[in-house]
Design a protein around this motif. Structure first.
Motif, PDB file in Angstrom:
ATOM      1  N   SER A   1       1.128  10.720 -15.818  1.00  0.00           N
ATOM      2  CA  SER A   1       0.132  10.206 -14.872  1.00  0.00           C
ATOM      3  C   SER A   1       0.006   8.683 -14.977  1.00  0.00           C
ATOM      4  CB  SER A   1      -1.231  10.868 -15.115  1.00  0.00           C
ATOM      5  OG  SER A   1      -1.682  10.603 -16.424  1.00  0.00           O
ATOM      6  N   PHE A   2       0.156   8.147 -16.187  1.00  0.00           N
ATOM      7  CA  PHE A   2       0.106   6.685 -16.352  1.00  0.00           C
ATOM      8  C   PHE A   2       1.334   6.025 -15.731  1.00  0.00           C
ATOM      9  CE2 PHE A   2      -2.164   8.242 -20.238  1.00  0.00           C
ATOM     10  CZ  PHE A   2      -3.430   7.900 -19.808  1.00  0.00           C
ATOM     11  N   VAL A   3       2.479   6.671 -15.972  1.00  0.00           N
ATOM     12  CA  VAL A   3       3.748   6.114 -15.481  1.00  0.00           C
ATOM     13  C   VAL A   3       3.769   6.128 -13.952  1.00  0.00           C
ATOM     14  CG1 VAL A   3       6.254   6.416 -15.474  1.00  0.00           C
ATOM     15  CG2 VAL A   3       4.952   6.799 -17.590  1.00  0.00           C
ATOM     16  N   LYS A   4       3.318   7.235 -13.401  1.00  0.00           N
ATOM     17  CA  LYS A   4       3.321   7.423 -11.956  1.00  0.00           C
ATOM     18  C   LYS A   4       2.626   6.264 -11.232  1.00  0.00           C
ATOM     19  CE  LYS A   4       2.303  11.073  -8.662  1.00  0.00           C
ATOM     20  NZ  LYS A   4       1.753  12.407  -8.461  1.00  0.00           N
ATOM     21  N   ASN A   5       1.515   5.813 -11.785  1.00  0.00           N
ATOM     22  CA  ASN A   5       0.706   4.806 -11.095  1.00  0.00           C
ATOM     23  C   ASN A   5       0.887   3.384 -11.625  1.00  0.00           C
ATOM     24  OD1 ASN A   5      -0.618   6.793  -9.444  1.00  0.00           O
ATOM     25  ND2 ASN A   5      -1.712   7.418 -11.295  1.00  0.00           N
TER      26      ASN A   5
ATOM     27  N   THR B   1      -4.539  -1.046 -14.515  1.00  0.00           N
ATOM     28  CA  THR B   1      -5.160  -0.308 -15.622  1.00  0.00           C
ATOM     29  C   THR B   1      -4.143   0.586 -16.317  1.00  0.00           C
ATOM     30  OG1 THR B   1      -7.179  -0.279 -14.342  1.00  0.00           O
ATOM     31  CG2 THR B   1      -7.104   1.178 -16.235  1.00  0.00           C
ATOM     32  N   ASN B   2      -3.358   1.281 -15.517  1.00  0.00           N
ATOM     33  CA  ASN B   2      -2.329   2.153 -16.092  1.00  0.00           C
ATOM     34  C   ASN B   2      -1.303   1.350 -16.887  1.00  0.00           C
ATOM     35  OD1 ASN B   2      -2.779   5.025 -15.134  1.00  0.00           O
ATOM     36  ND2 ASN B   2      -3.044   3.847 -13.273  1.00  0.00           N
ATOM     37  N   LEU B   3      -0.951   0.212 -16.342  1.00  0.00           N
ATOM     38  CA  LEU B   3       0.010  -0.652 -17.023  1.00  0.00           C
ATOM     39  C   LEU B   3      -0.544  -1.115 -18.372  1.00  0.00           C
ATOM     40  CD1 LEU B   3       2.795  -1.548 -16.053  1.00  0.00           C
ATOM     41  CD2 LEU B   3       1.788  -3.733 -15.401  1.00  0.00           C
TER      42      LEU B   3
END
Ligand code: C2E
Ligand code: MG
Ligand code: MG
Ligand code: MG
Length: 276
Positions: free
Chosen positions: A204-208, A214-216
């Motif tokens: 889910s982090f990679v996807k976004n 924030t995910n980065l």
């Protein structure tokens, strides 16, 4: 009308329930006889080191071929297998298949690690360690090539039990990965208290990550922490070259995702990566 809507709702849940009961019945049948276990196929998804473009290992992911020859996703039957306890014989079957495959690659001179998912119900089963031991012995696989994937919720359920079990697993020589890291009950104490080998950054982090700072930031923090603690870090759900480039730039060269390959049958993987 509201009444009609209510009725539709009712039949929707009824249909869902019906479907689930059918699946449960089929699953029970498929697991009742040892011969029928062949309908549970293991597909393998490569883990690639993008610095060397080499395949380091694979994750074993189960699929179920039902009597209509349809391939059923683990998301649809693993929860039922857990509820009914059928995950115990199924999990043993998966463990045996995956370890046998790792041993075959090993015999052909390919040191491919094989990651195997283990659910809470399996982890809590008192025979789990003995099962792992006997499967490793009977397949003659190098235990160092085997990685057990656990989720944080497995560890959270009973911390003392988990500590003991992970200790026992490490004693056998297998590696431990924390799957879907960053979701669920994330607590940094797991990383401190358990002798883990690998963190798998949740997809889910990679996807976004390319559209959401924030995910980065979260990914960067996980990578930095893993490096500092000398843990391997794997990014899951890598679907594009942009993702791969960014992750590699950020210090996470080991990745898994559709960009490289979907989970595929052993024969296809052997062909694709010249593992014969
Ligand atoms: P997981 O262990 O986190 O496995 C990764 C899932 O992400 C797999 O789904 C994989 O096919 C999918 N995936 C990989 N790369 C990509 C990508 O680039 N994009 C997207 N969107 N998805 C990607 P799958 O095979 O459907 O498995 C789902 C879950 O079912 C697994 O999540 C795991 O929790 C469970 N599972 C699968 N096989 C087993 C098993 O043998 N035993 C147990 N206990 N659970 C299993
Ligand atoms: Mg996994
Ligand atoms: Mg995962
Ligand atoms: Mg998962």
């Amino acid at each position: 009308s509201a009444k009609a809507a209510g009725k539709n709702q009712y039949s929707f849940y009824n249909d869902q329930l019906e479907k689930k009961l059918q699946l449960k019945h089929q699953l029970e049948k498929a697991l009742s006889s040892k011969n029928d276990r062949q309908c549970f196929e293991i597909h393998y998804q490569p883990k690639v080191n993008t610095n060397t473009q080499q395949i380091l290992g694979v994750e074993a992911l189960v699929r179920w071929r039902n009597h209509d020859n349809q391939l059923i996703s683990p998301c649809d039957f693993i929860p039922i297998a857990e509820e009914t306890g059928l995950i115990i014989p199924l999990g043993e079957h998966i463990l045996y298949q995956a370890c046998s495959q790792a041993a075959r690659w090993q015999q052909r001179g390919h040191q491919l690690s094989v990651a195997i998912n283990v659910s809470t119900v399996q982890f809590e089963d008192k025979h789990f360690i003995d099962t792992v031991k006997s499967v490793i012995e009977s397949t003659d696989v190098n235990p160092n090539l085997i990685e057990i994937e656990l989720t944080e919720s497995v560890l959270a359920k009973n911390i003392e039990h988990a500590k003991q079990l992970i200790h026992d697993l490490k004693e056998i020589g297998v590696n431990i990965a924390l799957d879907d890291f960053g979701t669920g009950y994330s607590s940094l104490s797991y990383i401190k208290d358990f002798p883990l080998d690998t963190l798998k950054i949740d997809q889910s982090f990679v996807k976004n990550m390319l559209h959401d700072a924030t995910n980065l930031t979260i990914i960067a923090a996980i990578i930095q922490m893993a490096n500092g603690l000398k843990l391997s870090v794997v990014a899951e759900g890598v679907e594009s070259e942009e993702h791969a480039e960014k992750l590699s730039e950020m210090g996470c060269p080991i990745m898994q995702g559709y960009f490289y390959s979907r989970p595929i049958p052993e024969a296809e993987l052997t062909e694709k990566y010249q593992l014969s």
